[in-house]
Design a protein around this motif. Structure first.
Motif, PDB file in Angstrom:
ATOM      1  N   ARG A  57      -0.395   6.809  -6.405  1.00 30.77           N
ATOM      2  CA  ARG A  57      -1.724   7.320  -6.705  1.00 30.77           C
ATOM      3  C   ARG A  57      -1.805   8.828  -6.434  1.00 30.77           C
ATOM      4  N   ALA A  58      -1.263   9.218  -5.278  1.00 32.44           N
ATOM      5  CA  ALA A  58      -1.348  10.634  -4.921  1.00 32.44           C
ATOM      6  C   ALA A  58      -0.633  11.519  -5.943  1.00 32.44           C
ATOM      7  N   PHE A  59       0.618  11.140  -6.281  1.00 32.19           N
ATOM      8  CA  PHE A  59       1.377  11.982  -7.219  1.00 32.19           C
ATOM      9  C   PHE A  59       0.820  11.920  -8.628  1.00 32.19           C
ATOM     10  N   ASP A  91      -3.828  16.651 -12.403  1.00 31.15           N
ATOM     11  CA  ASP A  91      -4.463  17.948 -12.178  1.00 31.15           C
ATOM     12  C   ASP A  91      -3.734  19.067 -12.954  1.00 31.15           C
ATOM     13  N   ILE A 101       9.439  10.333  -8.435  1.00 32.98           N
ATOM     14  CA  ILE A 101       8.965   9.590  -7.264  1.00 32.98           C
ATOM     15  C   ILE A 101       8.083   8.418  -7.692  1.00 32.98           C
ATOM     16  N   MET A 135       2.010   2.252  -3.383  1.00 37.32           N
ATOM     17  CA  MET A 135       0.814   2.517  -4.197  1.00 37.32           C
ATOM     18  C   MET A 135       0.160   3.835  -3.795  1.00 37.32           C
ATOM     19  N   THR A 136       0.197   4.130  -2.517  1.00 37.09           N
ATOM     20  CA  THR A 136      -0.396   5.383  -2.055  1.00 37.09           C
ATOM     21  C   THR A 136       0.342   6.576  -2.659  1.00 37.09           C
ATOM     22  N   SER A 137       1.692   6.513  -2.624  1.00 34.89           N
ATOM     23  CA  SER A 137       2.479   7.597  -3.215  1.00 34.89           C
ATOM     24  C   SER A 137       2.187   7.720  -4.698  1.00 34.89           C
ATOM     25  N   ARG A 183       0.813  -1.217   0.000  1.00 36.31           N
ATOM     26  CA  ARG A 183       0.000   0.000   0.000  1.00 36.31           C
ATOM     27  C   ARG A 183       0.850   1.271   0.000  1.00 36.31           C
ATOM     28  N   THR A 184       1.979   1.189   0.695  1.00 38.58           N
ATOM     29  CA  THR A 184       2.760   2.410   0.839  1.00 38.58           C
ATOM     30  C   THR A 184       3.212   2.983  -0.512  1.00 38.58           C
ATOM     31  N   GLU A 191      -2.287  11.669  -9.385  1.00 35.76           N
ATOM     32  CA  GLU A 191      -3.446  12.573  -9.396  1.00 35.76           C
ATOM     33  C   GLU A 191      -2.980  14.026  -9.460  1.00 35.76           C
ATOM     34  N   ILE A 192      -1.900  14.320  -8.700  1.00 34.77           N
ATOM     35  CA  ILE A 192      -1.367  15.683  -8.724  1.00 34.77           C
ATOM     36  C   ILE A 192      -0.931  16.043 -10.136  1.00 34.77           C
ATOM     37  N   TYR A 198       8.061  14.809  -9.294  1.00 32.78           N
ATOM     38  CA  TYR A 198       6.965  13.910  -8.897  1.00 32.78           C
ATOM     39  C   TYR A 198       6.925  12.673  -9.791  1.00 32.78           C
ATOM     40  N   GLU A 216       8.866   4.554  -6.857  1.00 33.23           N
ATOM     41  CA  GLU A 216       7.913   3.744  -6.088  1.00 33.23           C
ATOM     42  C   GLU A 216       7.458   2.528  -6.892  1.00 33.23           C
TER      43      GLU A 216
END
Lengths: 900, 133
Positions: A691-693, A699, A713, A687-689, A684-685, A695-696, A710, A717
């Motif tokens: 997904r977050a980046f 945007d 990163i 994957m969380t990064s 998850r760790t 999405e950023i 980004y 990951e």
């Protein structure tokens, strides 16, 4: 008659006996449970079997006796006749006692009476064997003598003048017959229907033979009855005086013999099928004896007249028809004598073998240290003991014959035996009529009587100088004149037989009474004494006693112990209901006892059940056979329970193993949950990064530098995720042992070079010195070298990652010994804390939070799995300054090295 | 605007992402990476809201939250937990420890913002009421 024909006739005759015995045994076995066929139980067969009393001595010897001593031979018939006519009450008592107490022999009777004393059993057995030996010899002698007279045309190498040769063959043949039919099975009541029937047939043969010879003599040779009477009056036979002392003594002897001779006790008491048969026998047997004695005097008288002087009078019965050319009659006479001899020997051997096995062999065998597995073979061992005993008895008889033949007439030898077994009479009669008789008294009487008999009659029978030197006869042992064998206490001039009879029985009875009076019976003696003396009253008393509730209650208590409370109660209630009674205490009827015994025997075995019931109802005490059967069953039960115990232990062990396995599974399940949870986190760790980046980035509106950063990163990951998945897969394959090893050969130094190069990618910015010994690593290893290098890389990378020294350095030390290679990696950092050293090889065991530098914490776990697959291991070496890992493995990996 | 959020998260890349998202939305964000000193950090920074990871080196998020709820100064602090899973045991455990709201990893940026706003909206009336008293 030609030798061959005679032998053939004997064999044919024995074959007929075989057939009779075999047929009866078959019928008895076929009528299983119902006992022997009805006709077999008839009083006629019983009475005929009693004629085993009339041995060759009576058949041949009576005539000889008449020639030598006139009418004295009649004493041998008068004694038994008196007993049967006047004392049949005594016989009935003996039979009743024997039936009630399951007596198997005369030794058993006396020993049972005196508290089941084993010693008395042995003494009585000894007396019987000693006394019977000359008697058996006598039968062998009569057969060989008659054979010598009768046979002609003997084959070369066969010497009729050496009758011992004949006797040996006869003894061997009889031993085989007796073993075959006397020990076919082990019947607790010691009855041998087949043999008894064969004996009855022989009784008929010998009677017919003697009557035929007699009739021939009276009506064929003499001129009828009147003529014979005249001849008798004129002959020396009539001139013999009647000696009152000898007559009294001999009548007494014969009377005693009819109940104390082992074979007579066997047929009279043990083989008795029905007490009522005694009533018939009480007149029929004297009648048989009368017929047997009817023609003795005529044959003697006519024989004296007609046969040449010097003819052995013991063989007149055979010699007369032979001399007159009556071949068929002679043959019949021969077979009659043969019958008389064989029936005696067979029955005597059976009786003695029973005693020897029950009172000598079995106690000895039972006293040996017991081995569990053999206990079950008790019956087989008893049978073997019987067979050996029969052979031994025959051998003894033959030995006596070979030693003492020709020293005495037939009658004299028979009388020695009579006096010998008469020694049992005081203990026996005292035992069944006198409650005050004690074991010590019986023992004293038996041993003293036996000793006197041995000294005064038995040993002298071998002849002066054979066993006892002639000087002892004249002057006594050691000059003690009062101990002369034929004149004890200086009383000389008596007939030797009467002398021996008088002194032995006087000493015997005197010691028996005196010692009984001054000693006290033990508890079992008291019980047995009362049971024997009051055998007729006891049955009624027992019935009266058990009619009360006490017996039933006691039985119920016992049954509850064996069957369980409810089952026993139900059984008793049903039995009471069947009798029309309320409650749970039925009347103790034979039918109820039978049913209970059957029920109990299902749980504890038949013999044990019987013994228990008998003890409680007091109907009878337990015989040796019962006890043996009980011991047998107990052994089986113990063996069974030992098996149960073993099985229980096995079950306990299995249960423990299952519990342990279950604990292990639970533990594994917990470990698996923790592992999954850990994987979940590790996945998850990144994957969380990502997904977050992502999405950023989606945007938009980011400065280009940020976008690059980004995206970087996200890439890192993603790589981390991939590596984690690779590691997990690797570990899974290694742990399952399904990994395919690629075995190659490479130089160890090359492998280490490769690993150092690859590990240099970890913290490449750091200066890192490595110390090696090129000579030590200069050899080849055969293994999965890629996997080995993977382990080296991991360990070196860890050192580069975690070594906290200012000037980090790694020393690589290689050793090779006995085909095993160890490679130590030792850095100069502060090492791994002691409390963590046990954890480092576990999965996800990350010691610091510097996840940046490492993977998911699976590296050393994978190393451990790899090394196990390569037949070696990896361990942390504490106390080496810095972190120290030792990798060990076989220099050449072979199949089987691989750890399971 | 300009409310202060303290983020306790050990994974640097996740911390950087969350900081960026919240900052873009107008929050003032402070990051802290260690579990053992987390309670101290909360007291020192006195944030308006706390975003707390569960798996932290040194100390678990549940234990930290437990301590915060036990202290009067932080008992009413709005807390958003970053749990491994959105349902089941993790969520119940977070609720039991005193978390107001949860977001499961991996989360969408929109979700974490929405949760944070909802958290503040729930907390606001109570905060005002407390302020009026």
């Amino acid at each position: 008659m030609p030798f061959d024909l005679l032998v053939l006739a004997c064999i044919a005759y024995v074959a007929i006996l075989f057939a009779v015995a075999f047929a009866v045994e078959r019928r008895t076995a076929a009528a299983d449970g119902a006992g022997p066929p009805r006709w077999l139980r008839s009083p006629v067969v019983y009475t005929l079997s009693l004629s085993v009393y009339c041995t060759a001595w009576t058949f041949y010897g009576a005539v000889g006796y008449a020639v030598r001593s006139g009418l004295e031979f009649l004493t041998i018939y008068l004694g038994p006749t008196l007993v049967f006519l006047g004392w049949w009450i005594l016989l009935r008592k003996l039979v009743r006692i024997a039936k009630t107490h399951r007596i198997t022999s005369i030794a058993d009777l006396v020993s049972s009476r005196f508290g089941k004393s084993p010693l008395i059993g042995v003494v009585v057995t000894l007396i019987c064997v000693t006394a019977s030996t000359p008697y058996i010899a006598l039968q062998l002698q009569s057969v060989s003598l008659s054979f010598a007279v009768f046979a002609s045309d003997t084959p070369a190498g066969w010497h009729l003048d050496r009758p011992a040769q004949t006797a040996m063959w006869v003894a061997a043949g009889l031993a085989i017959f007796t073993i075959l039919f006397g020990t076919r099975n082990l019947d607790a009541n010691e009855q041998h229907h087949g043999v008894v029937t064969a004996i009855a047939v022989e009784a008929v043969v010998k009677l017919l033979a003697l009557l035929a010879v007699g009739a021939f003599v009276v009506w064929g040779l003499a001129g009828g009855v009147a003529d014979v009477l005249d001849r008798i009056a004129a002959s020396p036979v009539a001139g013999w005086e009647l000696k009152p002392d000898r007559w009294t003594g001999l009548i007494f002897c014969a009377a005693a013999a009819i109940i104390t001779l082992p074979r007579m006790f066997q047929v009279l008491v043990v083989e008795n099928a029905d007490e009522r048969h005694l009533a018939v026998a009480s007149w029929a047997f004297p009648a048989y004896l009368l017929l047997m004695s009817l023609f003795v005097v005529p044959i003697a008288v006519v024989g004296l007249e007609r046969l040449p002087a010097g003819t052995n009078p013991d063989l007149f019965v055979l010699a007369l028809p032979l001399a007159e050319g009556q071949g068929t009659l002679a043959m019949l006479a021969f077979l009659g004598g043969f019958s008389a001899a064989t029936s005696m020997v067979i029955m005597e051997a059976i009786a003695l073998a029973t005693m020897l096995s029950n009172h000598v062999a079995m106690p000895l065998w039972l006293s040996l240290p017991r081995r569990g597995a053999e206990a079950g073979d008790l019956r087989r061992i008893v049978l073997v003991a019987r067979r050996v005993a029969i052979a031994a008895v025959m051998a003894l008889g033959y030995s006596y014959y070979a030693m003492a033949s020709g020293t005495a007439g037939l009658a004299a030898i028979g009388l020695i035996a009579f006096v010998g077994v008469a020694q049992i009479l005081p203990a026996m009669l005292g035992g069944i009529f006198w409650r005050g008789a004690t074991r010590a008294g019986a023992l004293a009487g038996l041993t003293i009587g036996f000793s006197v008999w041995l000294w005064t009659l038995y040993l002298p029978s071998f002849g002066e100088g054979t066993v006892i030197p002639a000087a002892v006869f004249a002057e006594g042992p050691f000059g003690a004149g009062w101990l002369r064998p034929r004149a004890l206490f200086g009383v000389g001039g008596m007939d030797p037989l009467i002398h021996a009879l008088f002194w032995s029985l006087a000493a015997n009875a005197g010691a028996f009474v005196a010692v009984s009076l001054i000693t006290f019976p033990g508890p079992l003696e008291r019980v047995q004494g009362a049971a024997f003396v009051n055998v007729f009253a006891e049955g009624e008393a027992a019935r009266g006693w058990s009619a009360g509730g006490a017996g039933a209650e006691e039985l119920l208590v016992m049954a509850q112990r064996i069957l369980g409370e409810d089952a026993a109660l139900a059984f008793f209630r049903d039995a009471a209901a069947a009798q029309g009674k309320a409650g749970w205490l039925p009347d103790i009827t034979p039918a109820f006892l039978d049913a209970l015994e059957r029920r109990l025997s299902g749980s504890v075995g038949a013999a044990t059940a019987h013994a228990m019931l008998v003890q409680i109802t007091g109907g009878a005490t337990v015989s040796v056979e019962d006890l043996m059967a009980v011991a047998n069953e107990t052994a089986q039960i113990m063996e069974y329970s030992a098996r149960l115990e073993a099985r229980e232990a096995e079950l306990t062990r299995t249960a423990r193993q299952l519990r342990e396995a279950n604990d292990k599974l639970t533990q594994l399940s917990v470990q698996k949950d923790a592992f999954l949870s850990q994987i979940s986190h590790e996945l998850r760790t990144p994957m969380t990064s990502i997904r977050a980046f992502s999405e950023i980035l989606r945007d938009g509106e980011l400065p280009p530098a940020m976008t690059v950063r980004y995206a970087g990163i996200i890439h890192d990951e993603a790589v981390r995720l991939t590596r984690l998945l690779d590691d997990l897969l690797d570990l899974s394959v290694l742990e399952n042992g399904t990994v395919q090893l690629a075995i190659r050969t490479a130089r160890l130094s090359d492998l280490i070079d490769r690993a150092l190069t690859a590990a240099a990618a970890t913290r490449p910015e750091r200066r890192f010195s490595v110390q090696r010994d090129p000579e030590a690593e200069d050899f080849e290893v055969t293994s999965d070298t890629d996997r080995l290098a993977q382990v080296f890389i991991n360990v070196i990378s860890n050192a580069r990652k975690y070594c906290d020294a200012d000037d980090p350095a790694l020393r690589i030390a290689v050793r090779r010994q006995g085909g095993q290679v160890t490679v130590d990696f030792i850095d100069n950092g502060s090492g791994i804390p002691a409390e963590s050293q046990g954890l480092i090889f576990e999965k996800f065991a990350r010691l610091t939070d510097e996840t940046r530098a490492g993977g998911a914490g699976l590296g050393l776990a994978i190393c451990r799995e790899i090394m196990q697959n390569l037949g070696g291991g990896i361990a942390y070496l504490p106390g080496r300054g810095g972190a120290a890992f030792r990798v060990s493995f076989p220099q050449v990996l072979k199949a089987g090295d691989r750890a399971a | 605007m300009g409310q202060h959020v303290l983020l306790i998260e050990d994974e640097p890349s996740i911390a950087e992402a969350v900081r960026f998202i919240l900052a873009r939305d107008g929050w003032r964000v402070t990051c802290h990476h260690d579990g053992a000193s987390a309670v101290e950090a909360v007291k020192r920074h006195a944030p308006d809201a706390l975003i707390l990871d569960v798996m932290l080196p040194g100390r678990s998020g549940y234990d930290i939250l437990h301590d915060l709820r036990a202290a009067p100064a932080t008992a009413g602090l709005p807390v958003l937990m970053l749990t491994a899973r959105g349902q089941g045991a993790d969520r119940e455990r977070a609720a039991a420890a005193g978390a107001n709201r949860f977001v499961a990893k991996p989360f969408s940026n929109a979700a974490i913002l929405a949760e944070l706003r909802a958290l503040m909206a729930e907390a606001a009336p109570a905060g005002r009421a407390a302020g009026d008293a």
